[in-house]
Design a protein around this motif. Structure first.
Motif, PDB file in Angstrom:
ATOM      1  N   SER A 261      38.227  59.825  36.576  1.00 56.51           N
ATOM      2  CA  SER A 261      37.936  60.429  36.309  1.00 56.51           C
ATOM      3  C   SER A 261      38.024  61.094  35.271  1.00 56.51           C
ATOM      4  O   SER A 261      37.711  61.665  33.865  1.00 56.51           O
TER       5      SER A 261
ATOM      6  N   ALA B  63      36.374  60.723  31.251  1.00 59.10           N
ATOM      7  CA  ALA B  63      36.792  61.667  30.327  1.00 59.10           C
ATOM      8  C   ALA B  63      37.213  61.508  29.003  1.00 59.10           C
ATOM      9  O   ALA B  63      37.495  61.987  27.335  1.00 59.10           O
TER      10      ALA B  63
ATOM     11  N   ARG C 191      36.789  60.383  24.971  1.00 60.13           N
ATOM     12  CA  ARG C 191      36.899  61.164  23.156  1.00 60.13           C
ATOM     13  C   ARG C 191      37.256  60.226  22.891  1.00 60.13           C
ATOM     14  O   ARG C 191      38.593  60.325  21.223  1.00 60.13           O
TER      15      ARG C 191
ATOM     16  N   SER D 190      39.526  70.734  41.199  1.00 58.92           N
ATOM     17  CA  SER D 190      38.650  69.924  40.997  1.00 58.92           C
ATOM     18  C   SER D 190      38.911  68.733  41.848  1.00 58.92           C
ATOM     19  O   SER D 190      39.158  68.108  42.280  1.00 58.92           O
TER      20      SER D 190
ATOM     21  N   THR E 130      33.159  61.572  37.930  1.00 56.32           N
ATOM     22  CA  THR E 130      32.662  61.638  36.797  1.00 56.32           C
ATOM     23  C   THR E 130      33.673  62.001  35.295  1.00 56.32           C
ATOM     24  O   THR E 130      34.520  62.930  36.320  1.00 56.32           O
ATOM     25  N   ALA E 131      32.887  62.024  34.473  1.00 56.78           N
ATOM     26  CA  ALA E 131      33.672  62.555  33.347  1.00 56.78           C
ATOM     27  C   ALA E 131      33.665  63.966  33.571  1.00 56.78           C
ATOM     28  O   ALA E 131      34.495  64.243  32.445  1.00 56.78           O
ATOM     29  N   ASP E 132      32.675  64.815  33.584  1.00 52.16           N
ATOM     30  CA  ASP E 132      33.217  65.843  33.503  1.00 52.16           C
ATOM     31  C   ASP E 132      33.311  67.396  35.399  1.00 52.16           C
ATOM     32  O   ASP E 132      33.298  67.837  35.374  1.00 52.16           O
TER      33      ASP E 132
ATOM     34  N   GLU F  66      35.217  69.708  34.133  1.00 57.03           N
ATOM     35  CA  GLU F  66      35.031  70.849  33.258  1.00 57.03           C
ATOM     36  C   GLU F  66      34.650  72.765  33.818  1.00 57.03           C
ATOM     37  O   GLU F  66      34.025  72.235  34.562  1.00 57.03           O
TER      38      GLU F  66
ATOM     39  N   HIS G 213      40.903  67.393  26.896  1.00 47.91           N
ATOM     40  CA  HIS G 213      39.433  65.997  26.709  1.00 47.91           C
ATOM     41  C   HIS G 213      38.962  66.538  27.453  1.00 47.91           C
ATOM     42  O   HIS G 213      37.626  65.606  27.923  1.00 47.91           O
ATOM     43  N   CYS G 214      39.514  66.932  28.728  1.00 51.84           N
ATOM     44  CA  CYS G 214      38.798  66.801  29.754  1.00 51.84           C
ATOM     45  C   CYS G 214      38.297  67.926  29.912  1.00 51.84           C
ATOM     46  O   CYS G 214      36.934  68.636  31.416  1.00 51.84           O
ATOM     47  N   ARG G 215      38.031  68.816  29.228  1.00 53.10           N
ATOM     48  CA  ARG G 215      37.009  70.242  29.236  1.00 53.10           C
ATOM     49  C   ARG G 215      37.998  71.081  30.346  1.00 53.10           C
ATOM     50  O   ARG G 215      37.073  71.498  31.248  1.00 53.10           O
TER      51      ARG G 215
ATOM     52  N   HIS H  62      32.766  80.297  35.531  1.00 50.61           N
ATOM     53  CA  HIS H  62      33.672  79.555  34.645  1.00 50.61           C
ATOM     54  C   HIS H  62      35.360  80.793  34.969  1.00 50.61           C
ATOM     55  O   HIS H  62      35.813  80.809  33.709  1.00 50.61           O
TER      56      HIS H  62
END
Length: 361
Positions: free
Chosen positions: A15, A19, A23, A114, A125-127, A130, A156-158, A285
């Motif tokens: 993951s 991400a 980028r 996460s 997953t790339a997100d 996030e 970069h991984c938000r 969030h």
């Protein structure tokens, strides 16, 4: 950061690689199982070819028990300018590295808060990170350049960077992750030999409590083996609460009014303390928890139903803050619970009814 080496291409490593690759970072992938690294590369996470020289950042995504050894090997080979691990415990690996006599100025511990119940590169997953906290545990020896590389990775991984002491981190994850997982597993274990008629009555409550019990036991043995003391301390406290709750429930069975009153008071105490703890859980969030209104919509189990509901909510100008789905036992139907701001509930209710949706009271 222009180049990175991800060592370990499971869920977390792949993951992070996805991400970074998104980028524009050139990501090299390696794993003790070459097939797993090839799978991650095929997903677009990078290349399984070895880098020509040192990369900017090496990310070690190995099980906690192996992290120190993998880090030590990479540092001795000089594969990167900076080194970071993503293990779910931080104090143990750092102490192991110190015992090996390594220069830790190029190293920083980290833990992205996460994950998923599934493991392996195909679950990545790339997100994944996030909006999630990503703990960094620098020491006085950590170079500023390495800290900046870690912060760039988190960006970069938000994710949201959180700086903590390593041992404080381990106590915290014991409370919010490791201990709850064991409790979830113990509740789920009660279902293993339960009568089928009882299991068929399972609703959203038992699904919520037991969801994380579906995780890979082997992975969790690695995690818990690296942080047993703090988890055992917390479970001891939970055990004391359980003993008191059992005594209170037994008292509720008594024919004596005084004992029944004491039992009710004991149950009320644990429920109220649960209320007080639950309201401290961060909301969306990571912000302060919010109270939402629930709009429950009856649905048939057919393709496109959810998309229609979300589209109709959008037409009403209402943002869906969260959603839950409850399926009716033995029927191809259920209802969707839409969580919205209280002021938006009446608007959404009226709009959905106008569009033909049946709402649950």
């Amino acid at each position: 950061m222009r180049t990175a080496l991800v060592i370990g291409t499971g869920l977390i490593g792949t993951s992070a690689a996805l991400a970074l690759a998104a980028r524009g970072v050139v990501v090299h992938l390696t794993d003790h199982d070459p097939e797993q690294a090839r799978t991650a590369a095929a997903l677009g996470a990078g290349t399984d070819e070895a880098p020509d020289g040192p990369v900017d950042l090496a990310i070690v995504a190995a099980p906690p028990a192996l992290v120190a050894g993998v880090l030590a090997d990479a540092m001795r080979r000089g594969v990167a300018r900076g080194y970071l691990d993503v293990a779910s415990v931080k104090g143990g690996p750092r102490r192991e590295l110190e015992a090996l006599g390594l220069d830790l100025s190029s190293y920083i511990g980290s833990h992205p808060m996460s994950g998923r119940e599934k493991s392996g590169p195909l679950a990545a997953t790339a997100d994944l990170f996030e909006g999630r906290p990503w703990v960094l545990t620098p020491t006085r020896d950590t170079d500023t350049e390495v800290l900046n590389l870690a912060l760039e990775l988190v960006s970069h991984c938000r994710a949201v960077p959180v700086v903590m002491d390593a041992d404080a981190h381990d106590r915290a994850v014991a409370l919010v992750s490791h201990m709850p997982h064991l409790v979830s597993s113990m509740v789920a274990a009660r279902l293993e030999n339960a009568e089928e008629a009882a299991v068929r009555l399972c609703g959203q409550g038992i699904r919520d409590v037991t969801r994380i019990a579906a995780s890979d036991p082997r992975m969790w043995i690695d995690i818990l083996s690296a942080n047993p003391g703090p988890v055992a301390d917390l479970l001891s406290d939970v055990s004391a609460d359980l003993d008191e709750t059992v005594r209170a429930l037994r008292a509720l069975q008594s024919s004596d009014d005084v004992k029944r009153g004491e039992g009710a008071a004991g149950i009320e105490d644990v429920l109220r303390r649960g209320n007080a703890g639950q309201v401290r859980v961060p909301g969306k969030h990571g912000s302060a928890p919010r109270v939402y209104e629930v709009v429950a919509v009856l649905i048939d189990d057919q393709p496109g139903q959810l998309a229609r509901i979300f589209a109709d909510a959008g037409m009403a100008g209402v943002n869906i803050e969260d959603v839950r789905i409850e399926h009716a036992t033995g029927q191809q139907a259920g209802h969707v619970q839409l969580m919205v701001e209280p002021k938006a509930a009446a608007v959404l209710t009226a709009s959905l009814r106008e569009r033909g949706w049946a709402l649950r009271p």
